[in-house]
Design a protein around this motif. Structure first.
Motif, PDB file in Angstrom:
ATOM      1  N   SER A 139       4.360   2.350 -12.772  1.00 55.68           N
ATOM      2  CA  SER A 139       4.032   2.923 -11.465  1.00 55.68           C
ATOM      3  C   SER A 139       2.982   2.023 -10.831  1.00 55.68           C
ATOM      4  O   SER A 139       2.208   1.360 -11.542  1.00 55.68           O
ATOM      5  N   VAL A 140       2.934   1.987  -9.513  1.00 57.22           N
ATOM      6  CA  VAL A 140       2.026   1.091  -8.797  1.00 57.22           C
ATOM      7  C   VAL A 140       1.290   1.874  -7.720  1.00 57.22           C
ATOM      8  O   VAL A 140       1.896   2.675  -7.001  1.00 57.22           O
ATOM      9  N   LEU A 141      -0.011   1.626  -7.625  1.00 53.25           N
ATOM     10  CA  LEU A 141      -0.841   2.199  -6.566  1.00 53.25           C
ATOM     11  C   LEU A 141      -1.518   1.049  -5.835  1.00 53.25           C
ATOM     12  O   LEU A 141      -2.172   0.214  -6.459  1.00 53.25           O
ATOM     13  N   THR A 142      -1.353   0.986  -4.513  1.00 55.44           N
ATOM     14  CA  THR A 142      -2.038  -0.021  -3.708  1.00 55.44           C
ATOM     15  C   THR A 142      -2.790   0.665  -2.561  1.00 55.44           C
ATOM     16  O   THR A 142      -2.426   1.775  -2.146  1.00 55.44           O
ATOM     17  N   PRO A 143      -3.824  -0.009  -2.025  1.00 52.57           N
ATOM     18  CA  PRO A 143      -4.502   0.542  -0.857  1.00 52.57           C
ATOM     19  C   PRO A 143      -3.858   0.107   0.451  1.00 52.57           C
ATOM     20  O   PRO A 143      -4.325   0.492   1.524  1.00 52.57           O
ATOM     21  N   TYR A 144      -2.795  -0.702   0.399  1.00 47.70           N
ATOM     22  CA  TYR A 144      -2.255  -1.375   1.566  1.00 47.70           C
ATOM     23  C   TYR A 144      -1.324  -0.481   2.393  1.00 47.70           C
ATOM     24  O   TYR A 144      -1.015   0.648   2.033  1.00 47.70           O
ATOM     25  N   THR A 145      -0.826  -1.082   3.466  1.00 49.02           N
ATOM     26  CA  THR A 145       0.252  -0.474   4.240  1.00 49.02           C
ATOM     27  C   THR A 145       1.580  -0.701   3.519  1.00 49.02           C
ATOM     28  O   THR A 145       1.663  -1.483   2.559  1.00 49.02           O
ATOM     29  N   ILE A 146       2.611  -0.041   4.005  1.00 52.94           N
ATOM     30  CA  ILE A 146       3.950  -0.259   3.445  1.00 52.94           C
ATOM     31  C   ILE A 146       4.372  -1.710   3.649  1.00 52.94           C
ATOM     32  O   ILE A 146       4.943  -2.338   2.746  1.00 52.94           O
ATOM     33  N   THR A 167       3.066   3.881  -4.699  1.00 55.73           N
ATOM     34  CA  THR A 167       2.269   4.643  -3.733  1.00 55.73           C
ATOM     35  C   THR A 167       1.301   3.709  -3.036  1.00 55.73           C
ATOM     36  O   THR A 167       0.627   2.900  -3.683  1.00 55.73           O
ATOM     37  N   CYS A 168       1.215   3.799  -1.717  1.00 53.98           N
ATOM     38  CA  CYS A 168       0.226   3.003  -0.976  1.00 53.98           C
ATOM     39  C   CYS A 168      -0.607   3.933  -0.091  1.00 53.98           C
ATOM     40  O   CYS A 168      -0.148   4.999   0.321  1.00 53.98           O
ATOM     41  N   LEU A 169      -1.852   3.527   0.186  1.00 47.16           N
ATOM     42  CA  LEU A 169      -2.802   4.374   0.902  1.00 47.16           C
ATOM     43  C   LEU A 169      -2.885   4.081   2.398  1.00 47.16           C
ATOM     44  O   LEU A 169      -3.558   4.798   3.125  1.00 47.16           O
ATOM     45  N   GLY A 170      -2.248   3.019   2.861  1.00 49.87           N
ATOM     46  CA  GLY A 170      -2.156   2.765   4.294  1.00 49.87           C
ATOM     47  C   GLY A 170      -3.367   2.130   4.940  1.00 49.87           C
ATOM     48  O   GLY A 170      -3.485   2.130   6.171  1.00 49.87           O
ATOM     49  N   LEU A 171      -4.288   1.548   4.154  1.00 52.13           N
ATOM     50  CA  LEU A 171      -5.478   0.915   4.725  1.00 52.13           C
ATOM     51  C   LEU A 171      -5.174  -0.524   5.138  1.00 52.13           C
ATOM     52  O   LEU A 171      -4.316  -1.182   4.547  1.00 52.13           O
TER      53      LEU A 171
END
Length: 261
Positions: A139-146, A167-171
């Motif tokens: 699984s991957v978590l990033t703070p970036y946009t899509i 999952t990304c956080l959209g920052l």
């Protein structure tokens, strides 16, 4: 007027060590980076390993175009770290830029200034770390946009990893990414981990995940690798430090098997 203080020359020259410290780790980091130096001083630097830093220009927002724009600065930045002296390893501290520029291209740029020096990128270190942990499904978590996350998903997929959840956080500003509270990193990591995955990867050298790896692992029951955590592990092992530190997370208890390429 007072008399001048007499100054005398020592009767002999001092004996010089070959190096002030046994090993040298060079970091190339973004001008906006709040996190990498702190993590490396805590995880890597010691009375045997020195960490030496150069910063390169970077302009937010975090987009593939702005990330790629750093490429022409890489060789000159590496040359500024202890000019005309060798390093034991040089690390480029930007995960998303490593994807869009390319691990091999970054190594070529750094080796133009520091020939025959192992080059670590967060992406290459994460891959080696995940493989050392036996992870195939992640699984991957990033703070970036899509938009910025898409090349990273493609990167790991192309290397044979099956991504169960991304999952990304959209920052879009890496300075905001650095301000994500550690408790929030833990909370989002729990949500980002798919139960069928072997491990979780948390991207971005700005994100303060390296300090909470063990906490996340305890919460999800699976290994966790983050950008700075993986590069710190790789730089330690390439500097000859093979001490197992399981209190920092599962990866820090493992060796780096095989040559670094």
């Amino acid at each position: 007027m007072t008399n001048p203080v007499p100054i005398s020359l020592a009767t002999r020259a001092p004996r010089l060590d070959t190096r002030p410290l046994d090993k040298r780790v060079g970091l190339i980091i973004l001008a906006t980076d709040h996190t990498t130096e702190v993590d490396f001083q805590r995880l890597v630097a010691s009375d045997r390993i020195g960490v030496y830093v150069a910063r390169i220009p970077y302009a937010n927002p975090v987009t593939p175009e702005n990330l790629r724009a750093m490429q022409p600065s890489l060789t000159a930045a590496a040359a500024l770290i202890l000019p005309d002296e060798t390093l034991d390893v040089v690390m480029y501290s930007c995960t998303s830029a490593s994807v869009v520029i390319g691990d091999a291209e970054i190594a070529t740029a750094f080796n133009a200034a520091k020939p025959d020096t192992p080059v670590v990128t967060p992406t290459a270190a994460a891959v080696r770390g995940l493989k050392a942990l036996g992870a195939r499904r992640i699984s991957v978590l990033t703070p970036y946009t899509i938009e910025t996350s898409r090349p990273m998903a493609d990167y790991f997929s192309a290397l044979g990893f099956e991504i169960d959840r991304f999952t990304c956080l959209g920052l879009t500003d890496d300075r905001e990414m650095a301000r994500i509270a550690p408790s929030e990193i833990v909370a989002f990591a729990k949500e980002a981990m798919a139960p069928e995955s072997d491990a979780l990867f948390i991207s971005c050298t700005a994100v303060r995940a390296a300090g909470v790896i063990a906490e996340i692992e305890a919460a999800i029951g699976k290994p966790v690798v983050s950008s700075n955590y993986a590069t710190a592990w790789a730089c330690l092992r390439l500097s000859g430090d093979n001490e197992a530190r399981p209190q920092l997370g599962r990866l820090m208890a493992l060796p780096l098997d095989g040559a670094w390429t």
